[in-house]
Design an enzyme around this catalytic site. Structure first.
Site, PDB file in Angstrom:
ATOM      1  N   LYS A 203       0.841  -1.208   0.000  1.00 28.84           N
ATOM      2  CA  LYS A 203       0.000   0.000   0.000  1.00 28.84           C
ATOM      3  C   LYS A 203       0.871   1.250   0.000  1.00 28.84           C
ATOM      4  O   LYS A 203       1.539   1.563   0.978  1.00 28.84           O
ATOM      5  CB  LYS A 203      -0.924   0.035   1.222  1.00 28.84           C
ATOM      6  CG  LYS A 203      -2.054   0.994   0.920  1.00 28.84           C
ATOM      7  CD  LYS A 203      -2.565   1.882   1.985  1.00 28.84           C
ATOM      8  CE  LYS A 203      -1.773   2.864   2.686  1.00 28.84           C
ATOM      9  NZ  LYS A 203      -1.795   4.224   2.105  1.00 28.84           N
ATOM     10  N   THR A 257       5.880   6.979  14.010  1.00 28.92           N
ATOM     11  CA  THR A 257       5.928   6.155  15.223  1.00 28.92           C
ATOM     12  C   THR A 257       4.518   5.909  15.755  1.00 28.92           C
ATOM     13  O   THR A 257       4.199   4.805  16.209  1.00 28.92           O
ATOM     14  CB  THR A 257       6.828   6.839  16.270  1.00 28.92           C
ATOM     15  OG1 THR A 257       8.156   6.889  15.719  1.00 28.92           O
ATOM     16  CG2 THR A 257       6.868   6.079  17.579  1.00 28.92           C
ATOM     17  N   GLU A 277       9.837   0.459  10.553  1.00 33.44           N
ATOM     18  CA  GLU A 277      10.873   1.466  10.326  1.00 33.44           C
ATOM     19  C   GLU A 277      10.190   2.805  10.532  1.00 33.44           C
ATOM     20  O   GLU A 277       9.381   3.218   9.706  1.00 33.44           O
ATOM     21  CB  GLU A 277      11.433   1.303   8.902  1.00 33.44           C
ATOM     22  CG  GLU A 277      12.818   1.886   8.752  1.00 33.44           C
ATOM     23  CD  GLU A 277      12.801   3.335   8.345  1.00 33.44           C
ATOM     24  OE1 GLU A 277      12.755   4.189   9.262  1.00 33.44           O
ATOM     25  OE2 GLU A 277      12.821   3.628   7.145  1.00 33.44           O
ATOM     26  N   CYS A 311      13.449  10.098   7.241  1.00 33.89           N
ATOM     27  CA  CYS A 311      13.380   9.571   8.616  1.00 33.89           C
ATOM     28  C   CYS A 311      14.740   9.647   9.301  1.00 33.89           C
ATOM     29  O   CYS A 311      14.826   9.818  10.505  1.00 33.89           O
ATOM     30  CB  CYS A 311      12.844   8.149   8.619  1.00 33.89           C
ATOM     31  SG  CYS A 311      13.644   7.092   7.433  1.00 33.89           S
ATOM     32  N   GLU A 408       9.949  14.971  15.735  1.00 36.25           N
ATOM     33  CA  GLU A 408      10.341  14.869  14.329  1.00 36.25           C
ATOM     34  C   GLU A 408       9.564  15.916  13.530  1.00 36.25           C
ATOM     35  O   GLU A 408       8.342  15.859  13.455  1.00 36.25           O
ATOM     36  CB  GLU A 408      10.004  13.461  13.827  1.00 36.25           C
ATOM     37  CG  GLU A 408      10.575  13.170  12.469  1.00 36.25           C
ATOM     38  CD  GLU A 408      10.279  11.740  12.008  1.00 36.25           C
ATOM     39  OE1 GLU A 408       9.169  11.239  12.286  1.00 36.25           O
ATOM     40  OE2 GLU A 408      11.152  11.158  11.355  1.00 36.25           O
TER      41      GLU A 408
HETATM   42  P1  NDP Z   1       1.840   7.857   8.463  1.00 33.90           P
HETATM   43  O1  NDP Z   1       2.579   6.977   9.400  1.00 33.90           O
HETATM   44  O2  NDP Z   1       0.403   8.123   8.740  1.00 33.90           O
HETATM   45  O3  NDP Z   1       1.943   7.276   6.974  1.00 33.90           O
HETATM   46  C1  NDP Z   1       2.751   6.203   6.556  1.00 33.90           C
HETATM   47  C2  NDP Z   1       1.929   5.166   5.792  1.00 33.90           C
HETATM   48  O4  NDP Z   1       1.020   4.516   6.673  1.00 33.90           O
HETATM   49  C3  NDP Z   1       1.064   5.755   4.697  1.00 33.90           C
HETATM   50  O5  NDP Z   1       0.978   4.838   3.625  1.00 33.90           O
HETATM   51  C4  NDP Z   1      -0.266   5.884   5.399  1.00 33.90           C
HETATM   52  O6  NDP Z   1      -1.322   5.970   4.507  1.00 33.90           O
HETATM   53  C5  NDP Z   1      -0.309   4.616   6.184  1.00 33.90           C
HETATM   54  N1  NDP Z   1      -1.224   4.622   7.310  1.00 33.90           N
HETATM   55  C6  NDP Z   1      -1.800   5.685   7.949  1.00 33.90           C
HETATM   56  N2  NDP Z   1      -2.570   5.252   8.974  1.00 33.90           N
HETATM   57  C7  NDP Z   1      -2.474   3.898   8.987  1.00 33.90           C
HETATM   58  C8  NDP Z   1      -3.028   2.876   9.824  1.00 33.90           C
HETATM   59  N3  NDP Z   1      -3.806   3.163  10.858  1.00 33.90           N
HETATM   60  N4  NDP Z   1      -2.709   1.578   9.558  1.00 33.90           N
HETATM   61  C9  NDP Z   1      -1.885   1.271   8.540  1.00 33.90           C
HETATM   62  N5  NDP Z   1      -1.347   2.193   7.716  1.00 33.90           N
HETATM   63  C10 NDP Z   1      -1.628   3.496   7.935  1.00 33.90           C
HETATM   64  O7  NDP Z   1       2.612   9.207   8.356  1.00 33.90           O
HETATM   65  P2  NDP Z   1       2.024  10.627   7.913  1.00 33.90           P
HETATM   66  O8  NDP Z   1       1.940  10.600   6.458  1.00 33.90           O
HETATM   67  O9  NDP Z   1       0.776  10.979   8.636  1.00 33.90           O
HETATM   68  O10 NDP Z   1       3.160  11.595   8.447  1.00 33.90           O
HETATM   69  C11 NDP Z   1       3.116  12.030   9.817  1.00 33.90           C
HETATM   70  C12 NDP Z   1       4.486  12.117  10.406  1.00 33.90           C
HETATM   71  O11 NDP Z   1       5.067  10.828  10.386  1.00 33.90           O
HETATM   72  C13 NDP Z   1       5.469  12.974   9.634  1.00 33.90           C
HETATM   73  O12 NDP Z   1       5.400  14.300  10.003  1.00 33.90           O
HETATM   74  C14 NDP Z   1       6.764  12.354  10.020  1.00 33.90           C
HETATM   75  O13 NDP Z   1       7.188  12.890  11.240  1.00 33.90           O
HETATM   76  C15 NDP Z   1       6.433  10.895  10.200  1.00 33.90           C
HETATM   77  N6  NDP Z   1       6.790  10.060   9.032  1.00 33.90           N
HETATM   78  C16 NDP Z   1       7.903   9.296   9.114  1.00 33.90           C
HETATM   79  C17 NDP Z   1       8.288   8.535   8.035  1.00 33.90           C
HETATM   80  C18 NDP Z   1       9.509   7.700   8.084  1.00 33.90           C
HETATM   81  O14 NDP Z   1      10.050   7.335   7.039  1.00 33.90           O
HETATM   82  N7  NDP Z   1       9.988   7.325   9.243  1.00 33.90           N
HETATM   83  C19 NDP Z   1       7.562   8.543   6.783  1.00 33.90           C
HETATM   84  C20 NDP Z   1       6.353   9.325   6.803  1.00 33.90           C
HETATM   85  C21 NDP Z   1       6.016  10.056   7.903  1.00 33.90           C
HETATM   86  P3  NDP Z   1      -1.760   7.425   3.939  1.00 33.90           P
HETATM   87  O15 NDP Z   1      -0.535   8.210   3.714  1.00 33.90           O
HETATM   88  O16 NDP Z   1      -2.408   7.096   2.703  1.00 33.90           O
HETATM   89  O17 NDP Z   1      -2.639   8.000   4.975  1.00 33.90           O
END
Ligand code: NDP
Length: 500
Positions: A203, A257, A277, A311, A408
């Site tokens: 996804k 997280t 991760e 990240c 972050e």
């Molecule tokens: P998310 O953790 O929400 O998004 C990461 C992925 O998880 C996306 O594909 C998202 O879908 C999906 N997702 C969201 N909710 C769920 C759930 N309940 N169960 C399973 N999958 C889910 O990150 P955000 O996009 O909201 O970003 C928020 C913050 O997270 C950022 O500001 C940053 O600090 C951190 N972040 C860290 C990352 C890393 O690489 N460590 C990467 C991205 C974000 P969708 O995007 O379609 O909602």
């Protein structure tokens, strides 16, 4: 058929005011006519594009212009069910039993096809996600292909990869990836899983689904058997439906997280394996004996690469007090030369913020930084009128308790702290709930190693930063997650090891 030329955001390039007799850059825009973006996309299930049973769709937008790019299907629970069933069939009927050398051939074909279509994929990545074309072209695409090459190489050597153990695939894997490196994260997830004989349902993030959908075409061209890779687009609800599906043998997640924690809770007590991760708040430690000019490049790369949507970004600069002024002076001068604007311009260093929501998160944390007493500074920089942008920003006068030093930001914002002794540098660097990465800058190799040994971070770079390589494991400690991606360790996450 070539696509249409898409317009540049108005008001670009910004941040090009030359300093010290420097010169302005003429625009050098990558053409978009190599990419055809269709008005709408379905899901990729069982080797073909299918309409979503949910009947719902989402719009994906160019963050540099706010123009909609395409409608993308939003998979519901029934669609996720179908995708998992297709992956299960493919796993049981042929993929797990295919000789490793045959799986290797398929993965090599994917790698070569990614190289073949690299320009197209790079332009699409930049259009959908806002990252500078020079990064998608020179980093995301080559690394994505390199991951497929690397794991293609392992596929027929699994019996030798783990001494005295017999690796077996896990089965069907659900993989959820974020929006910061959409195609690269897909490669990190898919390549080791397939090399080990698993099948997957992936996804992509809601704001960046297009390169994953073009990857589906690449997979077809490479003759990946139907059902071995399935791609379900959608938002958080789709991700949640996937990770809580009881037909999975493993979940691999990259993202925040908070979401990682909720997935771990949902999977507690089930037989589904999990690797996470998650986020980071990396310290970039600059000692007074460092080659300061090189360190400045590393600090800039550490936090402004991909707008700080990384990240492992070096979002906390820890500088030795005796060189603080020198480092800050050089850093400010260097920031004057960063070019912010049209991500498709080959001169651009800092592109668009990935989404309006992310811009909101960055802005609120920066506001909190000012309220808590930090001094905010950005170079003079005229941002484009439309789209989502944030100027390169540094905060001085930051204390360890400030939110800007603890949370972050995931944007182009650097918190600067100082230290006097190596022990203090280590204590401050480790004073975070995260533990993903860190950087150390010193002329003395022994000091770099002394520091690296004491840092609680999965990856520590010495006199460099953000170096990613398919042969090298990557992953975190503490709230940055568990499990490793890349190298042999990354393969380990997709097998069970029986005794010989
Ligand atoms: P998310 O953790 O929400 O998004 C990461 C992925 O998880 C996306 O594909 C998202 O879908 C999906 N997702 C969201 N909710 C769920 C759930 N309940 N169960 C399973 N999958 C889910 O990150 P955000 O996009 O909201 O970003 C928020 C913050 O997270 C950022 O500001 C940053 O600090 C951190 N972040 C860290 C990352 C890393 O690489 N460590 C990467 C991205 C974000 P969708 O995007 O379609 O909602």
């Amino acid at each position: 058929m070539p696509g249409e030329e898409l317009e540049a955001p108005s008001g670009v390039l910004a941040g090009v005011e030359p300093v010290d007799g420097g010169f302005a850059y003429a625009p050098s825009r990558e053409s978009t006519d190599i990419v055809t973006i269709r008005p709408s996309y379905g899901l990729f299930i069982g080797g073909e594009e299918v309409e979503a049973r949910s009947g719902r769709s989402l719009t994906t937008t160019n963050p540099a212009t706010e123009e909609p790019l395409a409608e993308v299907a939003e998979a519901g629970p029934e669609d996720v069910d179908l995708a998992v069933a297709a992956a299960r069939d493919a796993y049981e009927q042929h993929w797990r039993d295919l000789p490793g050398r045959e799986r290797a051939k398929v993965l090599y074909r994917v790698a070569r096809q990614l190289q073949e279509r690299a320009r197209e994929l790079a332009v699409l990545e930049t259009l959908d996600g806002g990252k500078p074309i020079k990064e998608s072209r020179d980093i995301d695409l080559p690394l994505a292909a390199a991951h497929f090459f690397h794991y293609a190489g392992w596929a027929d050597k699994l019996d030798w990869a783990f001494a005295n153990r017999t690796p077996q695939p896990l089965g069907v894997v659900g993989q959820v990836i974020p929006w910061n490196f959409p195609l690269l994260m897909a490669a990190w997830k898919i390549a080791p899983a397939l090399a080990a004989g698993n099948t997957v349902v992936l996804k992509p993030a809601e704001t960046t689904p297009l390169t994953a959908l073009l990857l589906a075409e690449v997979l077809q061209e490479a003759e990946v058997p139907p059902g071995v890779v399935n791609i379900v687009t959608g938002g958080g609800a789709t991700g949640s439906a996937l990770v809580s599906h009881r037909g999975l043998d493993k979940v691999a997640f990259t993202g925040s997280t908070a979401v990682g924690r909720s997935i771990q809770e949902a999977l507690a007590g089930t037989r589904t394996r999990l690797t996470l991760e998650l986020g980071g708040k990396a310290a970039n430690i600059v000692y007074d004996d460092a080659a300061i000019d090189q360190a400045i490049e590393g600090v800039v790369n550490g936090i402004f690469f991909n707008q700080g949507h990384v990240c492992c970004a070096g979002s906390r600069l820890l500088v030795q007090e005796s060189v603080e002024e020198l480092v800050l002076d050089k850093l400010r001068r260097r920031l004057h030369t960063l070019r912010v604007g049209d991500p498709l311009d080959k001169n651009t260093d800092v592109g668009a913020i990935n989404s309006e929501a992310q811009l909101g998160r960055i802005t609120s944390l920066v506001d909190a930084g000012v309220e808590e007493g930090g001094q905010r500074w950005s170079p003079p920089c005229t941002l484009p009128e439309r789209g989502w942008w944030f100027p390169p920003t540094i905060f001085t006068g930051v204390s360890q308790t400030h939110r800007i030093a603890r949370e972050e930001v995931f944007g182009p914002v650097l918190a600067v702290l100082t230290f006097r002794t190596p022990e203090e540098a280590v204590a401050k660097a480790n004073n975070t709930p995260y533990g993903l990465s860190a950087g150390v800058w010193s002329e003395k190799g022994s000091k770099v190693l002394w520091t690296a040994e004491r840092l609680k971070a999965g990856v520590v770079w010495g006199n460099t930063f953000n170096k990613l390589d398919p042969t090298s494991p990557f992953g975190g400690f503490k709230e940055s997650g568990f499990g490793r991606e890349g190298g042999l360790h990354g393969l380990d996450a997709y097998v069970t090891l029986g005794r010989r």
